[in-house]
Design an enzyme around this catalytic site. Structure first.
Site, PDB file in Angstrom:
ATOM      1  N   THR A 187       1.622   3.768   1.813  1.00 56.21           N
ATOM      2  CA  THR A 187       2.482   4.191   2.927  1.00 56.21           C
ATOM      3  C   THR A 187       3.421   3.087   3.402  1.00 56.21           C
ATOM      4  OG1 THR A 187       0.800   3.488   4.510  1.00 56.21           O
ATOM      5  CG2 THR A 187       0.768   5.818   3.851  1.00 56.21           C
ATOM      6  N   LYS A 188       3.358   1.919   2.799  1.00 54.07           N
ATOM      7  CA  LYS A 188       4.173   0.804   3.274  1.00 54.07           C
ATOM      8  C   LYS A 188       5.616   0.948   2.791  1.00 54.07           C
ATOM      9  CE  LYS A 188       0.863  -0.829   5.657  1.00 54.07           C
ATOM     10  NZ  LYS A 188      -0.393  -1.307   5.224  1.00 54.07           N
ATOM     11  N   SER A 189       6.524   0.171   3.412  1.00 53.92           N
ATOM     12  CA  SER A 189       7.957   0.377   3.139  1.00 53.92           C
ATOM     13  C   SER A 189       8.321   0.054   1.686  1.00 53.92           C
ATOM     14  CB  SER A 189       8.799  -0.447   4.100  1.00 53.92           C
ATOM     15  OG  SER A 189       8.481  -0.083   5.433  1.00 53.92           O
ATOM     16  N   LEU A 190       7.662  -0.917   1.093  1.00 50.65           N
ATOM     17  CA  LEU A 190       7.769  -1.149  -0.354  1.00 50.65           C
ATOM     18  C   LEU A 190       6.384  -0.832  -0.900  1.00 50.65           C
ATOM     19  CD1 LEU A 190       9.112  -4.386  -2.124  1.00 50.65           C
ATOM     20  CD2 LEU A 190       7.360  -2.915  -3.074  1.00 50.65           C
TER      21      LEU A 190
ATOM     22  N   TYR B 247       0.842  -1.193   0.000  1.00 49.33           N
ATOM     23  CA  TYR B 247       0.000   0.000   0.000  1.00 49.33           C
ATOM     24  C   TYR B 247       0.887   1.256   0.000  1.00 49.33           C
ATOM     25  CZ  TYR B 247      -3.172   3.572   1.736  1.00 49.33           C
ATOM     26  OH  TYR B 247      -3.874   4.737   1.889  1.00 49.33           O
TER      27      TYR B 247
END
Ligand SMILES: *Cc1c(COP(=O)(O)O)cnc(C)c1O
Length: 408
Positions: free
Chosen positions: A208-211, A206
């Site tokens: 805002t996720k790190s990937l 998603y």
């Protein structure tokens, strides 16, 4: 002017845009929470997909799956439109049916429990540990019934759960283990990558996720049968490799073998993710640096900073959460967030415990204090920007803003 243009591109809030018109001197950009770290090679890969004409599921998804499986060390990786889709299908393929109970943490995003509800099953919440904010494994046994089908631990903020204890309980009670690793792509537990331990593990890409692929997810498993089922279920229940039906190697017929879902990942999404996957360790290293700068800077402030990572684990450093001590800070968590916002620093709340949300509170009759640790965290927690995209100057600005917001 450059900062203003950046502010625009960084998805600056409407309020800031309005204030921009009024106050042109106000040049500092808004540091958004969860800023994706996109580089030129990602952009080129997306453009390449656009030129190729292959937008939806195709060769880049296949490549991304192969790369992700190799990175995790899992036998199979199935790319999907979201982590939510992954959790839903994982529960489906292990045979979760209406009336079944799934043990999980309430300190999570809505999707973790929503998918259990979609299947007519019941999420059985267990309180978290105050320090790790992960499910308190010692309380699981007391909640196992004849209807319990699976344990669904959430590796909160990137901190791996105590998987040895979870697996032992699952074996003892004959339960499946499905992991919510939305925060934990880089996580490791006692020498094993998250994604290789439980029956099935779901990851999130998603925004805002790190990937980040904007929207997107992946499920890993060692079980070929489940992987096959997920592939079919995620493309409307069409027989395997139906996506080839429009390519030169495809034939023109497919068969509907089960009423599936449009849960497939697009090549456009995979294109955004492919190079980020190769940069994961670099990105984690940067977040680790920022983490240490925050730890040091907030030592003497009226906040609880995150507990240190358990020995033998790799913390995926997805969320830097502080618990605001409102009595000593002189203002509430939301008051602190407002002051950060005024200084153009974004923040998040991860999470308000699910048992405190109206749907779950009403349906299952929960009171906030039923899960005291989850309630404690819900009332105080605040996540600070931790993207690998942040410069040292950005980090310094966050620190100054936090210090100002916590001054009485
Ligand atoms: C983001 C998130 C999800 C859902 O991920 P999507 O890819 O948006 O479906 C699930 N669980 C947790 C803990 C999350 O933070």
């Amino acid at each position: 002017m450059v900062t203003l243009i950046n502010a625009e591109r960084d998805g600056t809030s409407k309020e800031w845009k309005n204030s921009q018109n009024k106050e042109v001197l106000c040049m500092e950009k808004y540091i958004i929470f969860g800023s994706p770290h996109i580089e030129e090679q990602d952009i080129r890969e997306v453009v390449d997909s656009l030129h190729s004409g292959w937008l939806s599921t195709g060769p880049k998804v296949a490549k991304f799956e192969k790369m992700f499986a190799d990175y995790i060390g899992a036998s199979h990786a199935c790319a999907l439109g979201s982590c939510t889709a992954g959790l839903h299908l994982a529960l489906l393929v292990v045979g979760v049916k209406p009336g079944d109970e799934i043990i999980t943490s309430p300190m999570t995003f809505a999707a973790t429990a929503n998918v259990i509800e979609h299947l007519g099953a019941q999420p059985v919440f267990i309180d978290i540990e105050r320090d790790s904010m992960n499910i308190d494994v010692s309380q699981i046994s007391s909640k196992v019934t004849k209807r319990t089908k699976a344990i669904l631990p959430v590796h909160f903020a990137g901190r791996p759960c105590d998987m040895e204890a979870v697996i032992e309980l699952a074996k003892k009670h004959d339960l499946h283990v499905i992991e919510d690793a939305a925060h934990c792509t880089e996580g490791e537990y006692r020498g094993r990558k998250i994604g290789t331990i439980g029956d099935l593990t779901a990851f999130s890409f998603y925004a805002t996720k790190s990937l980040s692929t904007g929207e997107g997810g992946m499920v890993t498993t060692h079980n070929e049968h489940w992987a096959e089922k997920i592939k079919v279920l995620s493309s409307h229940g069409l027989s395997r490799d139906a996506w080839k039906r429009y390519s030169s190697e495809g034939n023109s017929h497919y068969q509907v073998v089960v009423p599936g879902y449009p849960y497939n990942m697009m090549d456009l999404q995979a294109a955004i993710g492919i190079h980020q996957l190769l940069r994961l360790s670099k990105s984690l290293q940067r977040r680790d640096e920022i983490w240490r700068m925050y730890d040091e800077a907030f030592e003497d402030l009226p906040v609880e900073t995150p507990a240190s990572a358990e020995t033998g684990t790799v913390h995926a450093r997805h969320l830097y959460t502080v618990l605001v001590d409102s009595e000593n800070a002189g203002r509430s968590r939301d008051g602190v967030r407002r002051i950060l916002y005024e200084q153009k620093v974004g923040s998040g709340v991860h999470f308000i415990s699910l048992h405190m949300h109206p749907y779950y509170a009403n349906k299952y009759g929960y009171a906030p204090e039923d899960f005291p640790n989850a309630m404690y965290v819900s009332e105080r927690t605040m996540s600070l920007p931790l993207s690998s995209k942040l410069s040292d100057d950005d980090v310094a600005r966050v620190i100054v803003a936090v210090k100002k917001a916590l001054r009485k």
